[in-house]
Design a protein around this motif. Structure first.
Motif, short mmCIF file in Angstrom:
data_model
loop_
_atom_site.label_atom_id
_atom_site.label_comp_id
_atom_site.label_asym_id
_atom_site.label_seq_id
_atom_site.Cartn_x
_atom_site.Cartn_y
_atom_site.Cartn_z
N UNK A 29 0.88 -1.17 0.00
CA UNK A 29 0.00 0.00 0.00
C UNK A 29 0.91 1.22 0.00
N UNK A 30 0.55 2.22 -0.77
CA UNK A 30 1.41 3.40 -0.92
C UNK A 30 0.58 4.67 -0.96
N UNK A 31 1.20 5.75 -0.53
CA UNK A 31 0.59 7.08 -0.62
C UNK A 31 1.68 8.07 -0.99
N UNK A 32 1.27 9.11 -1.69
CA UNK A 32 2.20 10.15 -2.11
C UNK A 32 1.75 11.46 -1.47
N UNK A 33 2.70 12.14 -0.83
CA UNK A 33 2.45 13.44 -0.23
C UNK A 33 3.29 14.47 -0.96
N UNK A 34 2.79 15.70 -1.01
CA UNK A 34 3.58 16.77 -1.60
C UNK A 34 3.47 18.02 -0.73
N UNK A 35 4.46 18.85 -0.89
CA UNK A 35 4.54 20.10 -0.13
C UNK A 35 5.16 21.14 -1.05
N UNK A 36 4.58 22.36 -1.11
CA UNK A 36 5.19 23.41 -1.92
C UNK A 36 6.62 23.68 -1.48
N UNK A 37 7.50 23.86 -2.44
CA UNK A 37 8.91 24.15 -2.12
C UNK A 37 9.06 25.63 -1.89
N UNK A 38 9.82 25.98 -0.89
CA UNK A 38 10.12 27.39 -0.66
C UNK A 38 11.44 27.70 -1.37
#
Length: 148
Positions: A137-146
């Motif tokens: 099972x997998x999930x992908x998270x993202x975050x805006x780069x500063x």
């Protein structure tokens, strides 16, 4: 087909389907421990978690469209702590900037502008816990780069 043979076939199908859904449910349960924590901390999950089956010595490759505006975190769990899986990411140029060997992993990347595009999340089951397959099972998270 005799009634006994038909009944036996139905029982075997029911048992194999039941154990398959149990393996996938276990992998999703292990994943949820991590994803629930990240979501409560404010991280953004891309789409929904996904899951499937890994077969011994067969490489599974999943295409993902990534953008250099974000940093990404890939969280992957299998259904057992005794699985041994090779996990890696391949960028659009065919280079592997992140990899791990375990029953679960977190791969983190910050693609640069030339790496925007299709990446492959790849997994190969090297050793299964009790069989020649394992569920993941997998999930992908993202975050805006500063950009400082």
């Amino acid at each position: 087909m005799s009634k006994h043979l038909l009944l036996l076939t139905m029982l075997l199908f029911s048992f194999s389907h039941s154990s398959a859904s149990e393996g996938e449910a276990k992998a999703l349960e292990r994943l949820a421990v991590t994803t629930d924590m990240l979501i409560s901390a404010g991280d953004e999950m891309v789409d929904e978690p996904f899951s499937g089956l890994l077969v011994l010595n067969d490489t599974l490759s999943l295409d993902m469209n990534l953008n250099s505006t974000y940093s990404y975190q890939f969280i992957i769990w299998t259904n057992s702590t005794f699985n041994f899986v090779d996990f890696w990411l391949t960028n659009p140029q065919g280079i592997c900037p992140s990899a791990d060997l375990s029953d679960h992993t977190t791969l983190t990347i910050m693609p640069d502008s030339v790496e925007t595009g299709i990446w492959q999340l790849e997994m190969e089951l090297l050793e299964g816990a009790y069989s020649d397959s394992a569920y993941y099972a997998a999930a992908v998270f993202r975050r805006p780069r500063s950009l400082h």
